[in-house]
Design a protein around this motif. Structure first.
Motif, short mmCIF file in Angstrom:
data_model
loop_
_atom_site.label_atom_id
_atom_site.label_comp_id
_atom_site.label_asym_id
_atom_site.label_seq_id
_atom_site.Cartn_x
_atom_site.Cartn_y
_atom_site.Cartn_z
N GLY A 91 -8.27 -2.07 5.37
CA GLY A 91 -7.87 -3.17 6.14
C GLY A 91 -8.70 -4.06 6.51
O GLY A 91 -8.57 -4.94 7.45
N ARG A 106 -2.21 -7.02 9.57
CA ARG A 106 -2.26 -6.14 8.40
C ARG A 106 -0.82 -6.01 8.31
O ARG A 106 -0.43 -5.71 6.95
CB ARG A 106 -3.06 -4.78 8.53
CG ARG A 106 -3.21 -4.13 7.16
CD ARG A 106 -4.00 -3.06 7.35
NE ARG A 106 -4.30 -2.19 6.06
CZ ARG A 106 -4.83 -1.17 5.84
NH1 ARG A 106 -5.17 -0.45 7.08
NH2 ARG A 106 -4.86 -0.86 4.82
N SER A 107 -0.10 -6.07 9.05
CA SER A 107 1.39 -5.49 9.04
C SER A 107 2.38 -6.59 9.76
O SER A 107 2.16 -6.75 10.84
CB SER A 107 1.46 -4.09 9.82
OG SER A 107 2.63 -3.70 9.52
N THR A 147 -0.37 -3.30 5.12
CA THR A 147 0.56 -2.27 5.28
C THR A 147 2.08 -2.65 5.38
O THR A 147 2.20 -3.95 5.30
CB THR A 147 0.03 -1.30 6.64
OG1 THR A 147 0.16 -2.20 7.46
CG2 THR A 147 -0.99 -0.69 6.27
N THR A 148 3.07 -1.71 5.24
CA THR A 148 4.23 -1.98 5.14
C THR A 148 5.21 -2.55 6.31
O THR A 148 6.45 -3.04 6.11
CB THR A 148 4.95 -1.06 4.20
OG1 THR A 148 4.83 0.25 4.85
CG2 THR A 148 4.36 -0.80 2.79
N GLY A 154 4.78 -4.09 1.30
CA GLY A 154 3.86 -4.62 2.31
C GLY A 154 3.34 -6.03 1.78
O GLY A 154 2.58 -6.63 2.48
N SER A 177 1.34 -2.90 -1.80
CA SER A 177 1.64 -1.87 -1.05
C SER A 177 3.00 -1.41 -0.90
O SER A 177 3.75 -2.16 -0.80
CB SER A 177 1.10 -2.08 0.45
OG SER A 177 -0.20 -2.61 0.26
N SER A 179 5.80 1.84 0.83
CA SER A 179 5.40 3.18 1.49
C SER A 179 6.79 3.86 0.94
O SER A 179 7.78 3.54 1.24
CB SER A 179 5.76 2.73 3.00
OG SER A 179 4.47 2.24 3.77
N GLU A 246 2.20 4.98 -0.74
CA GLU A 246 1.92 6.17 0.00
C GLU A 246 3.05 7.32 -0.18
O GLU A 246 4.39 6.85 0.08
CB GLU A 246 1.90 5.72 1.67
CG GLU A 246 1.55 6.77 2.35
CD GLU A 246 1.58 6.77 3.67
OE1 GLU A 246 1.94 5.41 4.29
OE2 GLU A 246 1.78 7.58 4.39
N ASP A 326 -7.73 6.22 7.15
CA ASP A 326 -6.95 5.25 7.87
C ASP A 326 -7.63 4.23 8.82
O ASP A 326 -7.07 3.24 8.98
CB ASP A 326 -5.73 5.95 8.62
CG ASP A 326 -4.66 6.48 7.80
OD1 ASP A 326 -4.45 5.68 6.72
OD2 ASP A 326 -3.81 7.12 8.34
#
Lengths: 432, 488
Positions: A91, A106-107, A147-148, A154, A177, A179, A246, A326
């Motif tokens: 990230g 990021r999200s 990220t999602t 995502g 991305s 999940s 993921e 992470d």
């Protein structure tokens, strides 16, 4: 990997175009233990080797290479020289402070309407302090992915270099991305059944949309995915670009492999705590896996078989493995992750390849990056010892053929407070 | 540790219990040492009984000698080609292999050639058991985040002794650890120190006679958690919250002291009503309970130190201390340990100024006390690696910390901060035989533990799955049939 084969030609042309102009003077690294970082079954190390860089590229490498007369010479003093470390997912550039919404990109919020259409590049902070801090530790390139949030998708991520350049993009919108597993189920009605149904519906809608947007309009509205998201998913449902998914448990991974077979998707697994249990199938399906080799706790039922030997077992089965953590701020710990994989049975060469060549492969850049080979982009690290050892640090980092500064705001802060006395002036005046 | 006290055999006698409580505050006993004091009526008052006493009993081990190893004693010594002999749970000899008294009789001999021996690793910041694996909402027992002052809660009442994380930590060489409540609150509650030996009960893991700790937290966490729940929503309210609580606790302590004095003089007196919050806080003011305070920023630590002087208590250890390098002199001068990570930073703004040289810069002060802690079920498995990284970063700015000093960061120094240095934390004659045999230099990434002894009993053997614990949750699971033992 199929998608890599399809796209590598295009990338070769593209990468040249985005290269930061390198200094005119060639660079020669001499007296080096060259870790060419070939594949694990072709480990090639050259003692007392040299490597010449010109115009941003490696131009020659080997035992009998002679440094050009006008070259800037870096004497490796017999120490290891490796390809620059390449984070296969991170990230960096999207997160400054993880827990502060003022400083994370990021999200998206859970209720934000768009997902797959988001593009990490739109939010990329090319001035992030994490870039220079990671570079000091030998990181030269990373795949930066969203990220999602509250969705299954995502958005797409981008490969950047860590030169600190205003235009660090190596390759745009590389992957999507996704999940699945427990984290996906929590945003899809609370079950994996709902999650997989929704995932298939999304893919089907995107497939129809990709064929003919007009036909899509006649579909009964089954999902909440916007047209912008469907449009963004087109290259992914066509199998032209990889989805970074993921997922953790062996049953979930098997389910996903079947989906890949049915729909012709390109998949990269992220997390994949139990991937070793499905190693043969993953190798056969040519699905790469990005794991944290220290992941060994049964945090949920889907990670019951998490083990420190995941990396070694995947390597033995011939799966393309890379590593991630992470922690956005500690992408610099890739060598420690690799060292722990070795401590638990992986080959040293394979672990080094995991954080160089394999990342490049996963991102479709193995013709450009990931090994010390003539013609490749010159991302190179000269180390003061075994690159995977805890006490080792880079003495020289080269990105796009340019020698980088190893200073960052952490080194400045440490210097500033080396002396704690009141001094002639306050600390705020010191140490820049 | 004797916040709950009572005469032996009369634990349920309230009068004795409350009087003993008062005696404790009067005495202001500053250590966890067992103290027998004469009561006014002449009976012996034990200061150490408590309602949840340790039932830990060491397992038996063979008398064992490890020879030919490199021994890091945690007293500042490295012994090449050394030997260590232990029997009945205690270390009996440590020295050069050819110099130590040759043990007689049936003794297990372990060839230590090429191996290293250190004291058992101690983590003073763990949430194993209170945030166990599996990490479900039903097992999330580490943070009573409903009120900024929960000094009343005790981590040991949340610890799930079957957490598989304990076994992973054991394979990483952890022999003792402090389980802390989380850091959402100004006062998080009582911590508990455990021996890392699996047991059916928490009491069966409690480190005998270890003092209690208490968790406090600075900065962002309390204001983030309570900002919209009635406060504190600012750092200044954090401080007002701490200070108000200390004022109450001092008052509470005085009431019990007055009561003890009166009843000691044979006067009629009613015992004050017990209050769980104030019992813990008054225990801190009496010097019996050790303060472990989560604090990142140098300026906040300086403020906390002033507060501790205002109310007359000692901060034993600041935890995390990402800006410790900006206040290393202040920490050392005040005798406060800095419990740090090697390189975590940036997850909060208050952790933004992390530097890799932090541990080395703190260590570089005279009388410093650096501890490498984990705060993580993963990190606890390789604290030795965290030390190795921090030492390497110190070396790069000219601070050379030899292995025989650095090993203290994860052995002697945490033992000191937990109040158990007289029992464990170094390889010295008479101490608990808590030790780790490493298959190489413990500061190499490739090194793993070979054997872990706790009180002289072999509790983990990398080469023998029968000496590798498996917690109930993992037993008989088809998925992990071939994952291995404790280290998995």
């Amino acid at each position: 990997m199929r998608h890599i084969l399809k796209t590598c030609v295009a990338i070769a042309a593209f990468a040249v175009a985005v290269l930061t102009p390198a200094s005119a003077q060639p660079i020669a690294i001499i007296n080096a233990e060259l870790h060419l970082a070939g594949s694990a079954n072709n480990p090639r190390t050259i003692q007392n080797g040299s490597l010449v860089i010109d115009n941003g590229r490696i131009v020659s490498v080997g035992a009998n290479v002679v440094a050009p007369a006008n070259a800037q010479v870096i004497d490796a003093k017999g120490q290891p020289v490796t390809p620059g470390l390449f984070a296969p997912v991170s990230g960096v550039g999207l997160v400054e402070i993880s827990l502060n919404s003022e400083a994370t990109e990021r999200s998206a919020d859970d209720d934000f309407p768009l997902s797959a259409a988001l593009d990490a590049e739109d939010a990329l902070n090319t001035d992030s302090s994490i870039i220079a801090i990671s570079r000091t530790a030998g990181l030269t390139r990373a795949y930066v992915a969203p990220t999602t949030g509250g969705k299954l998708f995502g958005g797409c991520g981008t490969v950047i270099d860590f030169s600190g350049s205003a235009d660090p993009v190596t390759k745009s919108c590389v992957g999507q991305s996704v999940s699945l597993g427990f984290s996906g189920s929590t945003v899809a009605g609370g079950t994996k059944t709902g999650m997989m149904s929704l995932f298939r519906i999304y893919l089907e809608e995107a497939t129809v949309y990709a064929k003919d947007p007009a036909e899509y309009r006649y579909m009964a509205a089954a999902s909440d995915l916007s047209q912008a998201d469907l449009k963004a998913l087109m290259p992914f449902v066509r199998g032209e670009k990889p989805m970074f998914v993921e997922v953790h448990s062996a049953p979930d991974i098997r389910r996903l492999i079947k989906l890949q077979d049915d729909l012709g998707l390109e998949l990269v697994l992220v997390g994949a705590s139990e991937a070793w249990r499905v190693a043969t199938e993953l190798a056969r399906a040519d699905i790469p896996v990005i794991i944290n080799p220290t992941d060994n706790l049964p945090r949920r039922f889907e990670t019951m078989a998490a083990t420190l030997e995941n990396a070694a077992r995947l390597e033995a089965a011939g799966v393309t493995v890379s590593f991630f953590d992470d922690d956005v701020h500690n992408v610099r710990l890739l060598p420690q992750l690799a060292g722990n994989a070795v401590a638990n049975g992986m080959s040293h060469q394979g672990a080094l390849a995991a954080i160089t060549l394999n990342s490049a492969k996963i991102l479709g850049l193995e013709n450009q990056l990931g090994t010390l080979q003539a013609g490749k982009i010159a991302d190179i690290v000269v180390w003061d010892g075994d690159p995977l050892e805890l006490s080792t640090r880079p003495v020289s980092v080269i990105i796009n053929g340019k020698v980088m500064s190893l200073e960052n705001r952490q080194t400045v802060l440490a210097r500033r407070y080396r002396e704690l006395s009141r001094g002639d002036k306050p600390h705020a005046y010191r140490g820049e | 540790m004797a916040i709950f006290v009572g005469t032996q055999g009369q634990k349920k006698n309230n009068r004795h219990l409350t009087r003993a409580l008062a005696l404790l505050f009067l005495a202001g006993c500053g250590s966890g040492e067992k103290k027998d004091e004469k009561n006014a009526d002449g009976s012996v008052q034990s200061m150490l009984t408590n309602p949840y006493p340790s039932t830990y009993e060491p397992y038996s081990g063979e008398p064992t000698v490890i020879t030919g190893a490199t021994i890091l004693t945690s007293t500042g010594e490295v012994i090449e080609n050394g030997a260590i002999f232990f029997r009945d749970g205690k270390i009996e000899a440590v020295g050069k292999a050819d110099k130590i008294d040759a043990p007689k009789g049936d003794v297990v001999t372990i060839d230590g050639a090429g191996k290293f021996v250190t004291a058992g690793i101690i983590d003073n910041h763990s949430h194993l058991g209170v945030y166990p694996s599996p990490g479900f909402s039903s097992t999330s027992d580490g943070n009573e985040a409903v009120s900024p002052n929960t000094a009343n809660v005790w981590a040991e009442h949340s610890v799930w002794p079957h957490d598989p994380g304990f076994t992973r930590a054991l394979a990483g060489g952890i022999t003792s650890l402090q389980i802390l409540p989380g850091s959402a609150n100004l006062f998080g509650g009582r911590a508990v120190t455990l021996k890392n030996v699996p047991s059916r009960t928490v009491q069966g893991m409690k480190f005998p006679d270890a003092p209690y700790g208490m968790k406090m937290a600075c900065g962002e966490n309390p204001k983030r958690v309570y900002g919209n729940k009635g406060g504190p929503s600012t750092r200044m309210a954090n401080f007002s919250g701490y200070r108000s609580a200390w004022i109450d606790a001092a008052d509470y302590k005085k009431k019990w002291q007055d009561y003890a004095e009166k009843s000691g003089n044979g006067e009629e007196a009613d015992a004050p009503t017990r209050d769980l919050k104030n019992e813990t806080l008054a225990g801190v003011l009496a010097g019996d309970i050790l303060v472990n305070m989560h604090c990142y920023r140098a300026d906040e630590m300086a403020q906390v130190i002033d507060m501790s002087k205002e109310f007359g208590y000692q901060v034993t250890a600041f935890h995390h201390v990402v800006e410790g390098y900006k206040a290393a002199d202040i920490l050392a001068e005040n005798g406060i340990c800095a419990s740090v990570w090697a390189d975590w930073w940036g997850f909060k703004l208050e952790a933004y100024d992390g530097v890799r040289e932090n541990a080395a810069l703190i260590h570089n002060q005279p009388d410093s006390c650096v501890i490498m802690h984990s705060d993580s079920g993963v990190g606890i498995q390789r604290l030795n690696q965290e030390v190795a990284k921090a030492v390497a970063d110190g070396r790069r700015i000219g601070i050379d910390i030899p292995p025989e000093e650095a090993i203290k960061w994860i052995t002697a120094n945490p033992a000191k901060a937990l109040g158990v240095l007289d029992k464990t934390g170094t390889l010295e004659v008479g101490k608990m035989a808590d030790l780790v045999v490493w298959d190489g230099d413990p500061f190499s990434v490739y090194t793993k533990t070979s054997k872990v002894f706790i009180d002289g009993a072999l509790m983990y053997d990398a080469d023998d799955t029968s000496v590798s614990p498996r917690m109930d949750f993992e037993v008989g699971q088809q998925a992990n049939r071939t994952t291995g033992g404790a280290g998995q």
